[in-house]
Enzyme design. Structure first.
Site, PDB file in Angstrom:
ATOM      1  N   SER A 109     -19.943  -5.159  17.105  1.00  0.00           N
ATOM      2  CA  SER A 109     -19.081  -6.318  16.851  1.00  0.00           C
ATOM      3  C   SER A 109     -18.870  -6.485  15.346  1.00  0.00           C
ATOM      4  CB  SER A 109     -19.693  -7.572  17.485  1.00  0.00           C
ATOM      5  OG  SER A 109     -18.779  -8.632  17.537  1.00  0.00           O
ATOM      6  N   HIS A 119     -18.279  -7.852  26.262  1.00  0.00           N
ATOM      7  CA  HIS A 119     -18.572  -7.528  24.867  1.00  0.00           C
ATOM      8  C   HIS A 119     -20.070  -7.512  24.581  1.00  0.00           C
ATOM      9  CE1 HIS A 119     -17.934  -7.254  20.578  1.00  0.00           C
ATOM     10  NE2 HIS A 119     -18.608  -8.369  20.374  1.00  0.00           N
ATOM     11  N   ASP A 120     -20.805  -8.412  25.205  1.00  0.00           N
ATOM     12  CA  ASP A 120     -22.247  -8.506  24.952  1.00  0.00           C
ATOM     13  C   ASP A 120     -23.032  -7.312  25.477  1.00  0.00           C
ATOM     14  OD1 ASP A 120     -22.544 -10.694  23.380  1.00  0.00           O
ATOM     15  OD2 ASP A 120     -23.370 -12.019  24.921  1.00  0.00           O
ATOM     16  N   ARG A 176     -19.597 -22.682  19.676  1.00  0.00           N
ATOM     17  CA  ARG A 176     -20.400 -21.643  20.316  1.00  0.00           C
ATOM     18  C   ARG A 176     -19.986 -21.442  21.772  1.00  0.00           C
ATOM     19  NH1 ARG A 176     -23.216 -16.977  19.914  1.00  0.00           N
ATOM     20  NH2 ARG A 176     -25.013 -16.923  21.294  1.00  0.00           N
ATOM     21  N   ASP A 215     -14.906  -4.989  27.843  1.00  0.00           N
ATOM     22  CA  ASP A 215     -14.889  -5.759  26.592  1.00  0.00           C
ATOM     23  C   ASP A 215     -13.446  -6.106  26.249  1.00  0.00           C
ATOM     24  OD1 ASP A 215     -15.120  -6.807  24.051  1.00  0.00           O
ATOM     25  OD2 ASP A 215     -16.280  -5.136  23.229  1.00  0.00           O
TER      26      ASP A 215
END
Length: 392
Positions: A164, A363-364, A234, A330
Site C-alpha cells: 500500500s 486490499h488488506d 477510519r 483489491d
C-alpha cells in the site's frame, strides 16, 4: 471514566509516544530538504530492528509501513499490546527471516510514533508542531529513511519491501536511490494515487477537520482530541481495505447481539458494530493531524510526474530486481495499476516478475496470512539472496 478523561488520557499517551517512543531514535543533524521547498530541521526518526547485520552489511531489509502502520512491524505494539502488524511475515524462519536478514522498519516522517510529525514537539516553540509542520510527500519519507540508513552505516539495502503506502515508498526508493536497492518488493500498490482514492481520503480529512475538537489542528495544546472525526475517517477508509465477498461472508446482513431490528440508529447490523469498533480503537493509537499529513502524502504521489507523465524513465538503467504483487479482490489498488508498473519496468529493461494472487480478502490481504503471498515473498528473497551471495 468519562469521555473527557479518556480524551485526556489518550492525549497524554499520544504526546509520550510522539516525543518519547518505545523505540530507538536517530537524530539527523542535516536539515531534510522537502519536496515542497521547505526544510525540516532537527529530524528525529524512530525505528525498530530485528536480526543481525552481517559483517559486510549486505543483508539489510527495509520494511516500509502503510498509511496507519508504524515501526512496530514484528514486536508487541507498545500502545495496543497487540502483535506487530506484519508478524505473520517477519521473524525467525518466516518469509522475511530474521535469522538471515537484518530487518529495519521506521516510522515515516509525518507519523506519530516517534518520528518527527505534527504531534512532535517543535524545538523552536516547545509546543506540538500541529499544522506548522510542512507538508511531506512519499519522496520526503524515503529521503528520511535514507538518512536513517546512512545513520546505521549501511550503504546498500538487500531488499526494500512494503504494501500500500509502503509499496509507494518501495517504488520511490527504487527510482530515487537505485544504486542502494538490490531488490524491491512492492505489494498492493501503484505508481500514483487514483482520483477515487484521493476522494476517499478527502472524506476522511473533512470528517476530522469538521470535528469541533480538532481546534484548527491545535487540539494537543488545548487538551482535546477530535475522536469522532478521526473515528469516522477510519471507518470510511477501512471499508476500502475490504472486499464485498469478504464483507458478505463475514457479516452479511447479520444483526448484532439482537433478534430483530430496533428501528433506530443504534448498530443493528454486525458490520456497523465492526466499523464503530475499528474507529474507536484507531483513535487510541493514532494522531488526527498525522492522518491528514500521511493521506495527503499518498494523494501527491505520482512517480511519473517528473518524467512528463511517462513511468518507464523513472526506472531507466536500474539494476534492481523487482517482484510486483497484486490481489484479485483489491479494488483500492487494483491489478491494473500493478500491471502499469510492470510494463514500465519491462520498458526500462528491468529484472521484474509479477504475481497476481487470487483471494477474496481485498486490499488488506497483504497484512494477512495468505499462503501464496508468503510463498512468493520467500521465493523472491531466496532467489535474490542467492544472486547476492548471502548464505541460505
Amino acid at each position: 471514566m468519562n469521555q473527557a478523561t479518556i480524551a485526556l488520557s489518550i492525549n497524554a499517551a499520544a504526546r509520550r509516544e510522539a516525543d518519547e517512543p518505545h523505540s530507538p531514535v536517530a537524530a539527523i543533524a542535516a536539515p531534510l530538504a522537502l519536496e515542497s521547498g521547505s526544510a525540516l530541521n532537527g529530524l528525529r526518526i524512530a525505528y525498530q530492528t530485528y536480526g543481525t547485520l552481517n559483517a559486510d552489511r549486505s543483508n539489510a531489509v527495509l520494511v516500509c509501513h502503510a498509511l496507519t502502520g508504524d515501526q512496530h512491524v514484528a514486536n508487541v505494539h507498545p500502545v495496543t499490546g497487540k502483535k506487530g502488524w506484519w508478524s505473520t511475515m517477519i521473524g525467525p524462519g518466516k518469509p522475511v527471516d530474521t535469522d538471515r536478514f537484518f530487518v529495519i522498519c521506521s516510522n515515516v516522517v509525518g507519523g506519530c510514533m516517534g518520528t518527527t510529525g505534527p504531534a512532535s514537539t517543535n524545538p523552536e516553540t516547545s509546543e506540538p508542531y500541529g499544522l506548522d509542520l510542512p507538508l511531506v510527500t512519499i519522496r520526503d519519507m524515503v529521503d528520511a529513511q535514507a538518512a536513517l540508513i546512512d545513520h546505521l552505516g549501511i550503504e546498500t539495502l538487500f531488499c526494500v519491501v512494503g504494501g500500500s503506502m509502503g509499496g509507494m515508498q518501495v517504488l520511490q526508493w527504487a527510482a530515487r536511490h537505485p544504486d542502494r536497492v538490490f531488490s524491491a518488493l512492492p505489494i498492493a500498490t501503484a505508481h500514483k494515487h487514483s482520483a477515487q482514492n484521493i476522494a476517499f481520503h478527502e472524506v476522511g480529512r473533512q470528517a476530522i477537520t469538521a470535528d469541533p475538537d480538532w481546534r484548527d489542528g491545535r487540539y494537543l495544546t488545548e487538551g482535546s482530541i477530535p475522536r469522532k472525526g478521526l473515528a469516522v475517517a477510519r471507518m470510511a477508509a477501512h471499508i476500502t481495505y475490504l472486499s464485498e465477498p469478504a464483507l458478505q461472508t463475514k457479516f452479511g446482513r447479520n444483526l448484532q447481539d439482537r433478534d430483530r431490528r430496533t428501528f433506530g440508529f443504534d448498530a443493528d447490523f454486525q458490520i456497523e458494530s465492526y466499523l464503530r469498533h475499528q474507529g474507536a480503537s484507531f483513535v487510541e493509537r493514532f494522531d488526527a493531524n498525522s492522518y491528514l499529513y500521511v493521506t495527503r502524502a499518498m494523494d501527491y504521489f505520482d512517480l511519473a510526474a517528473d518524467h512528463a507523465g511517462a513511468l518507464a524513465p523513472a526506472f531507466r538503467g536500474t539494476k534492481t530486481r523487482f517482484c510486483v504483487v497484486s490481489f484479485t479482490s483489491d479494488w483500492l489498488f487494483p491489478t491494473a495499476g500493478a500491471r502499469q508498473v510492470v510494463h514500465a519496468l519491462n520498458a526500462a529493461a528491468a529484472n521484474v516478475s509479477f504475481v497476481e494472487i487470487a483471494t477474496d480478502k481485498g486490499h488488506d490481504a497483504f497484512l494477512l496470512d495468505v499462503p501464496e503471498l508468503m510463498a512468493t515473498t520467500k521465493g523472491f528473497l531466496d532467489a535474490a539472496a542467492k544472486v547476492r551471495g548471502l548464505p541460505g
